[in-house]
Design a protein around this motif. Structure first.
Motif, short mmCIF file in Angstrom:
data_model
loop_
_atom_site.label_atom_id
_atom_site.label_comp_id
_atom_site.label_asym_id
_atom_site.label_seq_id
_atom_site.Cartn_x
_atom_site.Cartn_y
_atom_site.Cartn_z
N GLU A 35 0.84 -1.20 0.00
CA GLU A 35 0.00 0.00 0.00
C GLU A 35 0.88 1.25 0.00
N VAL A 36 0.33 2.34 -0.49
CA VAL A 36 1.02 3.63 -0.46
C VAL A 36 1.36 3.96 0.98
N GLY A 37 2.58 4.43 1.21
CA GLY A 37 3.00 4.81 2.56
C GLY A 37 4.50 4.71 2.72
N LYS A 38 4.95 5.00 3.94
CA LYS A 38 6.37 4.96 4.30
C LYS A 38 6.60 3.75 5.19
N TYR A 39 7.68 3.01 4.90
CA TYR A 39 8.01 1.78 5.63
C TYR A 39 9.45 1.86 6.12
N SER A 40 9.64 1.71 7.42
CA SER A 40 10.97 1.77 8.01
C SER A 40 11.61 0.39 8.01
N VAL A 41 12.88 0.35 7.62
CA VAL A 41 13.68 -0.87 7.72
C VAL A 41 14.68 -0.71 8.86
N ASP A 42 15.34 0.46 8.91
CA ASP A 42 16.32 0.76 9.96
C ASP A 42 16.28 2.26 10.25
N GLY A 43 15.16 2.71 10.78
CA GLY A 43 14.99 4.13 11.13
C GLY A 43 15.23 5.05 9.96
N ASP A 44 15.96 6.15 10.20
CA ASP A 44 16.26 7.11 9.14
C ASP A 44 17.40 6.65 8.24
N LYS A 45 18.08 5.57 8.62
CA LYS A 45 19.19 5.07 7.81
C LYS A 45 18.70 4.32 6.58
N LEU A 46 17.54 3.69 6.69
CA LEU A 46 17.08 2.84 5.61
C LEU A 46 15.56 2.73 5.68
N TYR A 47 14.88 3.33 4.70
CA TYR A 47 13.42 3.24 4.65
C TYR A 47 12.97 3.37 3.20
#
Length: 151
Positions: A35-47
């Motif tokens: 779905e449309v949106g923001k997904y975090s993998v490792d905070g601000d380092k990787l998303y």
């Protein structure tokens, strides 16, 4: 700048760096189901962000660079052109915004267009100016993944 297709993803997953980690994550995703949106993998380092929009005419877009992030832009569905130009060839229109990590440039340098269709991606380093979301002929729907990788 790298321009390739997801069928060659394994070429980019061998390292221990954050770009390789991002490419590994991409390989695990059901891209069409996201779905449309923001997904975090490792905070601000990787998303990453899933975006849906209609492509636009070239003159309605903007050249941009990022000082602290590498972009991985992958078209999931649809088609667009991303115009590429080296930062050194561009003229600043809006100075660097450190909150958004972005500098905007004018259109005085044309750059080179790359067509991205289903599964095509570009890896864009901080010195890689890019103008994404441009239509080939007429605006059309695009679903896209944009990975942000801290460098």
């Amino acid at each position: 700048m790298v321009y390739d297709n997801i069928k060659n993803l394994e070429k980019y997953t061998a390292g221990d760096d954050l770009v390789s980690k991002a490419m590994k994550v991409i390989g695990t995703l059901d891209l069409e189901a996201l779905e449309v949106g923001k997904y975090s993998v490792d905070g601000d380092k990787l998303y990453y962000m899933i975006q849906q929009y209609d492509s636009h005419k070239w003159e309605d877009g903007k050249f941009e660079t990022h000082d602290h992030h590498i972009d991985i832009q992958l078209v999931i569905k649809g088609e667009e052109t991303i115009t590429f130009a080296e930062r050194k060839d561009l003229t600043v229109k809006t100075p660097y915004n450190d909150v958004k990590d972005i500098t905007i440039y004018d259109d005085s340098f044309r750059g080179k267009d790359y067509i991205l269709r289903d599964g095509d991606f570009m890896i864009l380093e901080p010195d890689d100016g890019h103008k994404p979301g441009n239509c080939l002929t007429e605006p059309s729907p695009v679903k896209k993944l944009v990975f942000k990788v801290l460098c």
